[in-house]
Design a protein around this motif. Structure first.
Motif, mmCIF file in Angstrom:
data_model
loop_
_atom_site.group_PDB
_atom_site.id
_atom_site.type_symbol
_atom_site.label_atom_id
_atom_site.label_comp_id
_atom_site.label_asym_id
_atom_site.label_seq_id
_atom_site.Cartn_x
_atom_site.Cartn_y
_atom_site.Cartn_z
ATOM 1 N N GLY A 21 0.689 -1.221 0.214
ATOM 2 C CA GLY A 21 -0.129 0.111 -0.050
ATOM 3 C C GLY A 21 0.819 1.101 -0.130
ATOM 4 N N LEU A 22 2.252 1.478 0.677
ATOM 5 C CA LEU A 22 3.162 2.567 0.504
ATOM 6 C C LEU A 22 3.021 2.836 -1.507
ATOM 7 C CD1 LEU A 22 5.752 1.298 2.202
ATOM 8 C CD2 LEU A 22 4.610 3.129 3.102
ATOM 9 N N ALA A 23 2.549 4.452 -1.188
ATOM 10 C CA ALA A 23 2.552 5.483 -2.298
ATOM 11 C C ALA A 23 3.199 6.823 -2.243
ATOM 12 C CB ALA A 23 0.897 5.535 -2.793
ATOM 13 N N GLU A 28 2.798 6.814 4.561
ATOM 14 C CA GLU A 28 2.288 6.372 5.742
ATOM 15 C C GLU A 28 2.086 4.858 5.515
ATOM 16 O OE1 GLU A 28 2.616 7.290 9.507
ATOM 17 O OE2 GLU A 28 4.151 8.017 7.837
ATOM 18 N N VAL A 29 2.463 3.979 6.782
ATOM 19 C CA VAL A 29 1.019 2.451 6.693
ATOM 20 C C VAL A 29 -0.397 3.201 5.516
ATOM 21 C CG1 VAL A 29 0.820 1.078 7.705
ATOM 22 C CG2 VAL A 29 3.098 2.171 7.621
ATOM 23 N N VAL A 54 1.916 12.325 3.418
ATOM 24 C CA VAL A 54 1.344 10.785 3.923
ATOM 25 C C VAL A 54 0.038 10.569 2.776
ATOM 26 C CG1 VAL A 54 0.212 9.876 5.349
ATOM 27 C CG2 VAL A 54 1.719 12.042 5.943
ATOM 28 N N THR A 55 0.140 9.185 2.499
ATOM 29 C CA THR A 55 -0.765 8.875 1.054
ATOM 30 C C THR A 55 -1.765 7.781 2.317
ATOM 31 O OG1 THR A 55 0.310 8.781 -0.448
ATOM 32 C CG2 THR A 55 -1.462 7.508 -0.622
ATOM 33 N N TYR A 56 -3.124 8.177 2.349
ATOM 34 C CA TYR A 56 -4.157 6.951 3.123
ATOM 35 C C TYR A 56 -5.538 6.525 1.514
ATOM 36 C CZ TYR A 56 -3.452 9.917 6.405
ATOM 37 O OH TYR A 56 -2.556 10.465 7.513
ATOM 38 N N GLN A 57 -5.135 5.448 1.289
ATOM 39 C CA GLN A 57 -5.350 4.124 -0.354
ATOM 40 C C GLN A 57 -6.533 4.148 -0.340
ATOM 41 O OE1 GLN A 57 -3.691 3.591 -2.077
ATOM 42 N NE2 GLN A 57 -1.573 3.074 -2.202
#
Length: 339
Positions: A21-23, A28-29, A54-57
């Motif tokens: 999931g890291l982007a 971030e996780v 910080v990325t949120y999937q």
């Protein structure tokens, strides 16, 4: 920390989602997949938080918040259904006038003690919303980085961001921090319209309070706690702009920190005309008032001589959606003493 079998499984599953999931740089996780199924076109979402991208999937589904101001940012956005629960002492106070007060009934109260890794894992959290001196703790490893190793995402309260001067905190004016967090949370949880409406309402309330503020700006000392040395607000904690927008002048507004300790000599030399007491903790506001009035070094300070002491609650004075209403109340008091 020893993990139970179920916790090991949770950590292993989350670690797998980390690897997938890291982007991009600084991401971030990301939270594990929610029951909603396929991600919407809104995601992934990347926001700037404390100087990092910080990325949120996907939309977090089990958020644990720490402290009252942070919790109420979620509640004011109507996100109680996205919360696994909150951690805070028994200090919510009177909720009758708080527009989102009923939302507390929809989110579990997990603990009145400090937030811990064990609590986060037991709650099956996919995101923890906390801050430096608002739950993050390098000693215990409860930090964004520490949670990331467990596969749990994080978001840090902007008021608490460290600014690179050792552990000093604050990277932008306090109300800007409030607006930044509302904007980011709006994007992270796909409630941007609600977030922007709150920001517009808050700006309108603050502008109205400013318009009614006294022409002469009285000097104000924010007294949080401490008898040997007082704990107060520098220019990056919420009281700085609460005082300024209400028509006052923070006597420690020149300190490049948020909440910080000073000396009584500095308070005396700056001779505040008003003292604002932060009402929280085991020492009551009245006990704090009596200490200030009876402490000999303060006897000739203008605020003490004239008994100009105003009380605001803790949640009014940390970054929270209650900040604009606190500005309104303090502005009315300052205008009243100005005559």
């Amino acid at each position: 920390m020893l993990l139970t079998t179920s916790r090991r499984a949770l950590a292993a599953t989350a670690a797998l989602s980390l690897s997938l999931g890291l982007a991009g740089c600084g991401a971030e996780v990301t939270p594990a997949a929610s029951s909603e199924g396929a991600q919407s076109a809104h995601y992934p979402v990347t926001v700037e938080n404390c100087g990092r991208q910080v990325t949120y999937q996907q939309k977090p589904a089990r958020v644990v918040t720490n402290d009252i101001g942070i919790t109420e940012l979620m509640l004011a956005l109507g996100l109680a259904d996205r919360m696994a629960g909150y951690v805070m002492p028994d200090e919510k106070g009177d909720l009758s006038a708080v527009p989102w007060g009923k939302e507390y009934e929809r989110a579990p109260w997990l603990s009145k003690k400090e937030i811990t890794k064990e609590l986060v894992l037991d709650a099956k959290a996919d995101l923890v919303f906390a801050g430096w001196n608002y739950g993050w703790n390098e000693t215990t490893g409860l930090t964004p980085e520490g949670l990331g190793k467990l596969g749990v995402g994080s978001y840090t309260l902007t008021e608490s961001c460290r600014n690179g001067k050792e552990k000093a905190r604050g990277v932008m004016p306090p109300l800007d921090a409030l607006h930044a967090d509302l904007t980011n949370l709006g994007r992270i949880f796909d409630v941007e319209a609600k977030a922007q409406q709150l920001i517009a309402d808050f700006k309108a309330e603050v502008a109205k309070a400013e318009a009614a503020a006294p022409a002469k700006r009285p000097s104000v000392f924010l007294y949080d706690s401490g008898q040997d040395k007082p704990f107060t607000s520098g220019r990056f904690a919420a009281p700085e702009q609460i005082i300024t927008k209400a028509g006052g002048r923070n006597v420690f507004g020149d300190l490049d920190d948020s909440w910080t300790t000073v000396g009584w000599e500095a308070v005396v030399s700056r001779d505040p005309e008003v003292i604002v007491i932060n009402d929280y903790g085991d020492t009551s506001a009245e006990a704090k008032r009596q200490f200030l009035k009876s402490y000999p070094p303060l006897a000739q300070v203008s605020a003490v001589k004239n008994d100009r002491v105003f009380v605001l609650s803790y949640v009014d004075l940390v970054e929270s959606p209650r900040n604009p209403a606190a500005i309104t109340r303090l502005a009315a008091y300052l205008k009243g003493i100005a005559g």
